[in-house]
Write a protein that holds these residues in place. Structure first.
Motif, mmCIF file in Angstrom:
data_model
loop_
_atom_site.group_PDB
_atom_site.id
_atom_site.type_symbol
_atom_site.label_atom_id
_atom_site.label_comp_id
_atom_site.label_asym_id
_atom_site.label_seq_id
_atom_site.Cartn_x
_atom_site.Cartn_y
_atom_site.Cartn_z
ATOM 1 N N THR A 92 0.828 -1.208 0.000
ATOM 2 C CA THR A 92 0.000 0.000 0.000
ATOM 3 C C THR A 92 0.864 1.260 0.000
ATOM 4 O OG1 THR A 92 -1.725 -1.162 1.200
ATOM 5 C CG2 THR A 92 -1.821 1.237 1.241
ATOM 6 N N GLY A 93 0.579 2.145 -0.938
ATOM 7 C CA GLY A 93 1.294 3.425 -1.028
ATOM 8 C C GLY A 93 2.609 3.363 -1.782
ATOM 9 N N LEU A 94 3.048 2.188 -2.151
ATOM 10 C CA LEU A 94 4.314 2.047 -2.872
ATOM 11 C C LEU A 94 4.043 1.890 -4.365
ATOM 12 C CD1 LEU A 94 6.094 -0.499 -0.500
ATOM 13 C CD2 LEU A 94 6.273 2.009 -0.500
ATOM 14 N N VAL A 95 4.993 2.338 -5.183
ATOM 15 C CA VAL A 95 4.857 2.234 -6.630
ATOM 16 C C VAL A 95 6.158 1.723 -7.238
ATOM 17 C CG1 VAL A 95 3.098 4.051 -6.791
ATOM 18 C CG2 VAL A 95 5.515 4.644 -7.022
ATOM 19 N N GLY A 96 6.044 1.266 -8.459
ATOM 20 C CA GLY A 96 7.217 0.898 -9.250
ATOM 21 C C GLY A 96 8.074 -0.183 -8.618
ATOM 22 N N ASP A 97 9.407 0.003 -8.749
ATOM 23 C CA ASP A 97 10.366 -0.993 -8.273
ATOM 24 C C ASP A 97 10.293 -1.202 -6.768
ATOM 25 O OD1 ASP A 97 11.225 -1.371 -10.859
ATOM 26 O OD2 ASP A 97 12.994 -0.070 -10.654
ATOM 27 N N GLU A 98 10.029 -0.123 -6.016
ATOM 28 C CA GLU A 98 9.936 -0.250 -4.558
ATOM 29 C C GLU A 98 8.765 -1.161 -4.176
ATOM 30 O OE1 GLU A 98 9.769 2.524 -0.548
ATOM 31 O OE2 GLU A 98 9.098 3.396 -2.447
ATOM 32 N N ARG A 99 7.633 -0.979 -4.836
ATOM 33 C CA ARG A 99 6.467 -1.824 -4.579
ATOM 34 C C ARG A 99 6.760 -3.280 -4.929
ATOM 35 N NH1 ARG A 99 0.760 -1.415 -4.286
ATOM 36 N NH2 ARG A 99 -0.290 -3.205 -5.207
ATOM 37 N N LEU A 100 7.314 -3.501 -6.101
ATOM 38 C CA LEU A 100 7.595 -4.856 -6.550
ATOM 39 C C LEU A 100 8.579 -5.557 -5.607
ATOM 40 C CD1 LEU A 100 6.877 -6.937 -8.664
ATOM 41 C CD2 LEU A 100 8.714 -6.021 -10.093
ATOM 42 N N ALA A 101 9.608 -4.855 -5.156
ATOM 43 C CA ALA A 101 10.578 -5.438 -4.223
ATOM 44 C C ALA A 101 9.918 -5.787 -2.892
ATOM 45 C CB ALA A 101 11.744 -4.475 -4.006
ATOM 46 N N THR A 102 9.028 -4.933 -2.412
ATOM 47 C CA THR A 102 8.313 -5.194 -1.160
ATOM 48 C C THR A 102 7.404 -6.403 -1.302
ATOM 49 O OG1 THR A 102 8.413 -2.873 -0.523
ATOM 50 C CG2 THR A 102 6.688 -4.203 0.508
ATOM 51 N N LEU A 103 6.672 -6.473 -2.410
ATOM 52 C CA LEU A 103 5.795 -7.617 -2.658
ATOM 53 C C LEU A 103 6.596 -8.904 -2.787
ATOM 54 C CD1 LEU A 103 3.204 -6.148 -5.198
ATOM 55 C CD2 LEU A 103 2.977 -6.379 -2.711
ATOM 56 N N GLN A 104 7.735 -8.848 -3.455
ATOM 57 C CA GLN A 104 8.559 -10.047 -3.632
ATOM 58 C C GLN A 104 9.120 -10.518 -2.294
ATOM 59 O OE1 GLN A 104 8.907 -11.971 -6.518
ATOM 60 N NE2 GLN A 104 9.609 -13.331 -4.896
ATOM 61 N N ALA A 105 9.531 -9.587 -1.433
ATOM 62 C CA ALA A 105 10.033 -9.968 -0.109
ATOM 63 C C ALA A 105 8.932 -10.654 0.702
ATOM 64 C CB ALA A 105 10.571 -8.742 0.630
ATOM 65 N N GLU A 106 7.708 -10.141 0.619
ATOM 66 C CA GLU A 106 6.586 -10.760 1.326
ATOM 67 C C GLU A 106 6.259 -12.108 0.710
ATOM 68 O OE1 GLU A 106 3.564 -10.949 4.339
ATOM 69 O OE2 GLU A 106 5.542 -10.014 4.122
ATOM 70 N N CYS A 107 6.331 -12.220 -0.591
ATOM 71 C CA CYS A 107 6.116 -13.501 -1.277
ATOM 72 C C CYS A 107 7.130 -14.526 -0.782
ATOM 73 C CB CYS A 107 6.223 -13.304 -2.791
ATOM 74 S SG CYS A 107 6.039 -14.816 -3.755
ATOM 75 N N ASP A 108 8.385 -14.138 -0.658
ATOM 76 C CA ASP A 108 9.430 -15.044 -0.177
ATOM 77 C C ASP A 108 9.128 -15.503 1.254
ATOM 78 O OD1 ASP A 108 10.688 -14.655 -2.619
ATOM 79 O OD2 ASP A 108 12.208 -13.282 -1.814
ATOM 80 N N ARG A 109 8.685 -14.579 2.112
ATOM 81 C CA ARG A 109 8.355 -14.913 3.499
ATOM 82 C C ARG A 109 7.205 -15.930 3.539
ATOM 83 N NH1 ARG A 109 5.020 -13.593 7.963
ATOM 84 N NH2 ARG A 109 3.606 -12.301 6.721
ATOM 85 N N LEU A 110 6.161 -15.679 2.741
ATOM 86 C CA LEU A 110 4.991 -16.553 2.754
ATOM 87 C C LEU A 110 5.280 -17.897 2.097
ATOM 88 C CD1 LEU A 110 2.170 -13.955 2.093
ATOM 89 C CD2 LEU A 110 3.141 -14.745 4.264
ATOM 90 N N THR A 111 6.139 -17.922 1.103
ATOM 91 C CA THR A 111 6.548 -19.175 0.483
ATOM 92 C C THR A 111 7.259 -20.055 1.505
ATOM 93 O OG1 THR A 111 6.674 -18.134 -1.700
ATOM 94 C CG2 THR A 111 7.868 -20.205 -1.417
ATOM 95 N N ALA A 112 8.069 -19.448 2.357
ATOM 96 C CA ALA A 112 8.750 -20.199 3.415
ATOM 97 C C ALA A 112 7.758 -20.788 4.417
ATOM 98 C CB ALA A 112 9.760 -19.300 4.132
ATOM 99 N N LEU A 113 6.565 -20.191 4.528
ATOM 100 C CA LEU A 113 5.517 -20.704 5.418
ATOM 101 C C LEU A 113 4.665 -21.783 4.753
ATOM 102 C CD1 LEU A 113 4.208 -17.342 6.942
ATOM 103 C CD2 LEU A 113 5.689 -19.042 8.050
ATOM 104 N N GLY A 114 4.891 -22.009 3.461
ATOM 105 C CA GLY A 114 4.145 -23.046 2.756
ATOM 106 C C GLY A 114 3.232 -22.541 1.656
ATOM 107 N N ALA A 115 3.131 -21.221 1.479
ATOM 108 C CA ALA A 115 2.325 -20.668 0.389
ATOM 109 C C ALA A 115 3.020 -20.960 -0.942
ATOM 110 C CB ALA A 115 2.150 -19.162 0.567
ATOM 111 N N ALA A 116 2.262 -20.841 -2.029
ATOM 112 C CA ALA A 116 2.818 -21.073 -3.360
ATOM 113 C C ALA A 116 2.630 -19.838 -4.230
ATOM 114 C CB ALA A 116 2.135 -22.275 -4.015
#
Length: 144
Positions: A92-116
């Motif tokens: 929320t509130g982020l755009v462009g590369d900063e947003r994508l990097a934040t989303l990817q970091a969260e994706c990595d965290r959730l993948t480690a918890l078992g998400a796909a």
């Protein structure tokens, strides 16, 4: 004008306790207190006879702002795409590369918890990037 001020989101699932614990990790929610005499929910559930196997489990936002989540056991498995899904507002509130990097970091965290990770939708002229994922039982959700 409606007088309804609160709602809960209910998930059909195979393992209510496991799915509730997963979503607590995703959202920072909390499980209800463990029954007296037991150290963990797993210990309590393990003490129940098969006919009393957990049919539902809930978790809630400790701040009281977000909706309660209820996970109920159903006999059938998931077979089609969800008609309703959660959007986890990680960027929320982020755009462009900063947003994508934040989303990817969260994706990595959730993948480690078992998400796909299912797919990444990249920003275009109308929309910012988001990531489509599945929880540990295959329910779709988005990181946006």
């Amino acid at each position: 004008m409606s007088s309804i001020k609160q709602f809960q989101v209910t998930f059909d699932c195979a393992d209510p306790g496991r799915l509730a614990a997963f979503w607590c990790e995703v959202l920072g929610y909390v499980l209800p207190p463990v029954p007296e005499g037991f150290a963990t929910w797993e210990e309590y559930h393990g003490s129940l006879p098969p006919e009393k196997k957990v049919q539902y489990f809930a978790c809630s936002d400790p701040s009281g702002v977000g909706p309660r989540l209820l996970f109920q056991r159903v006999p059938e498995g998931k077979v089609v795409k969800n008609r309703v899904h959660l959007c986890v507002r990680a960027g929320t509130g982020l755009v462009g590369d900063e947003r994508l990097a934040t989303l990817q970091a969260e994706c990595d965290r959730l993948t480690a918890l078992g998400a796909a990770h299912q797919r990444t939708l990249y920003a275009d002229e109308e929309n910012e990037s988001c990531i489509v994922m599945q929880d540990i039982e295959g329910n779709e959700f988005c990181l946006d």
